[in-house]
Scaffold this motif. Sequence first.
Motif, PDB file in Angstrom:
ATOM      1  N   GLN A  28       9.394 -14.113  18.965  1.00  0.00           N
ATOM      2  CA  GLN A  28       8.129 -14.029  18.238  1.00  0.00           C
ATOM      3  C   GLN A  28       8.066 -15.252  17.351  1.00  0.00           C
ATOM      4  O   GLN A  28       8.942 -15.466  16.521  1.00  0.00           O
ATOM      5  N   GLY A  29       7.049 -16.099  17.573  1.00  0.00           N
ATOM      6  CA  GLY A  29       7.032 -17.390  16.905  1.00  0.00           C
ATOM      7  C   GLY A  29       5.755 -17.697  16.169  1.00  0.00           C
ATOM      8  O   GLY A  29       4.691 -17.169  16.484  1.00  0.00           O
ATOM      9  N   PRO A  49       0.858 -14.271  13.799  1.00  0.00           N
ATOM     10  CA  PRO A  49      -0.207 -14.858  12.987  1.00  0.00           C
ATOM     11  C   PRO A  49       0.272 -15.540  11.711  1.00  0.00           C
ATOM     12  O   PRO A  49      -0.470 -16.306  11.102  1.00  0.00           O
ATOM     13  N   ASN A  50       1.520 -15.264  11.323  1.00  0.00           N
ATOM     14  CA  ASN A  50       2.067 -15.866  10.108  1.00  0.00           C
ATOM     15  C   ASN A  50       3.590 -15.796  10.150  1.00  0.00           C
ATOM     16  O   ASN A  50       4.164 -15.170  11.051  1.00  0.00           O
ATOM     17  N   VAL A  51       4.220 -16.441   9.186  1.00  0.00           N
ATOM     18  CA  VAL A  51       5.686 -16.488   9.153  1.00  0.00           C
ATOM     19  C   VAL A  51       6.275 -15.088   9.017  1.00  0.00           C
ATOM     20  O   VAL A  51       7.239 -14.736   9.705  1.00  0.00           O
ATOM     21  N   ARG A  52       5.700 -14.292   8.147  1.00  0.00           N
ATOM     22  CA  ARG A  52       6.232 -12.938   7.942  1.00  0.00           C
ATOM     23  C   ARG A  52       6.260 -12.149   9.238  1.00  0.00           C
ATOM     24  O   ARG A  52       7.248 -11.491   9.556  1.00  0.00           O
ATOM     25  N   ALA A  53       5.196 -12.212   9.999  1.00  0.00           N
ATOM     26  CA  ALA A  53       5.141 -11.486  11.269  1.00  0.00           C
ATOM     27  C   ALA A  53       6.165 -12.025  12.264  1.00  0.00           C
ATOM     28  O   ALA A  53       6.725 -11.269  13.054  1.00  0.00           O
ATOM     29  N   ALA A  54       6.412 -13.324  12.219  1.00  0.00           N
ATOM     30  CA  ALA A  54       7.380 -13.918  13.147  1.00  0.00           C
ATOM     31  C   ALA A  54       8.806 -13.460  12.873  1.00  0.00           C
ATOM     32  O   ALA A  54       9.604 -13.317  13.793  1.00  0.00           O
ATOM     33  N   VAL A  55       9.131 -13.217  11.611  1.00  0.00           N
ATOM     34  CA  VAL A  55      10.514 -12.866  11.279  1.00  0.00           C
ATOM     35  C   VAL A  55      10.746 -11.365  11.115  1.00  0.00           C
ATOM     36  O   VAL A  55      11.884 -10.917  11.109  1.00  0.00           O
ATOM     37  N   THR A  56       9.672 -10.578  11.005  1.00  0.00           N
ATOM     38  CA  THR A  56       9.824  -9.134  10.834  1.00  0.00           C
ATOM     39  C   THR A  56      10.495  -8.534  12.061  1.00  0.00           C
ATOM     40  O   THR A  56      10.033  -8.715  13.183  1.00  0.00           O
TER      41      THR A  56
END
Length: 72
Positions: A28-29, A49-56
């Motif tokens: 997820q990037g 859509p954002n950094v938080r979503a990529a790392v969650t």
Amino acid sequence: MATIGFIGLGNMGLPMAQNLIKAGHKVQGFDVTKAQADALAASGGVAAPNVRAAVTGAEIVVFTTFVPQASG
């Protein structure tokens, strides 16, 4: 296989992320350039859509970004 959060999908990051997808990992990037995130999605990854979503939920986070001061 691992869930990997990927920040930075440029000249180095996108091919790395695509290889991880080919190896069976969930990637997820996020990238500030939407076209790069779209290219990840076209390769089977998740365009966040954002950094938080990529790392969650990621077990591993990879961070590859360009720093102009370091290039010269």
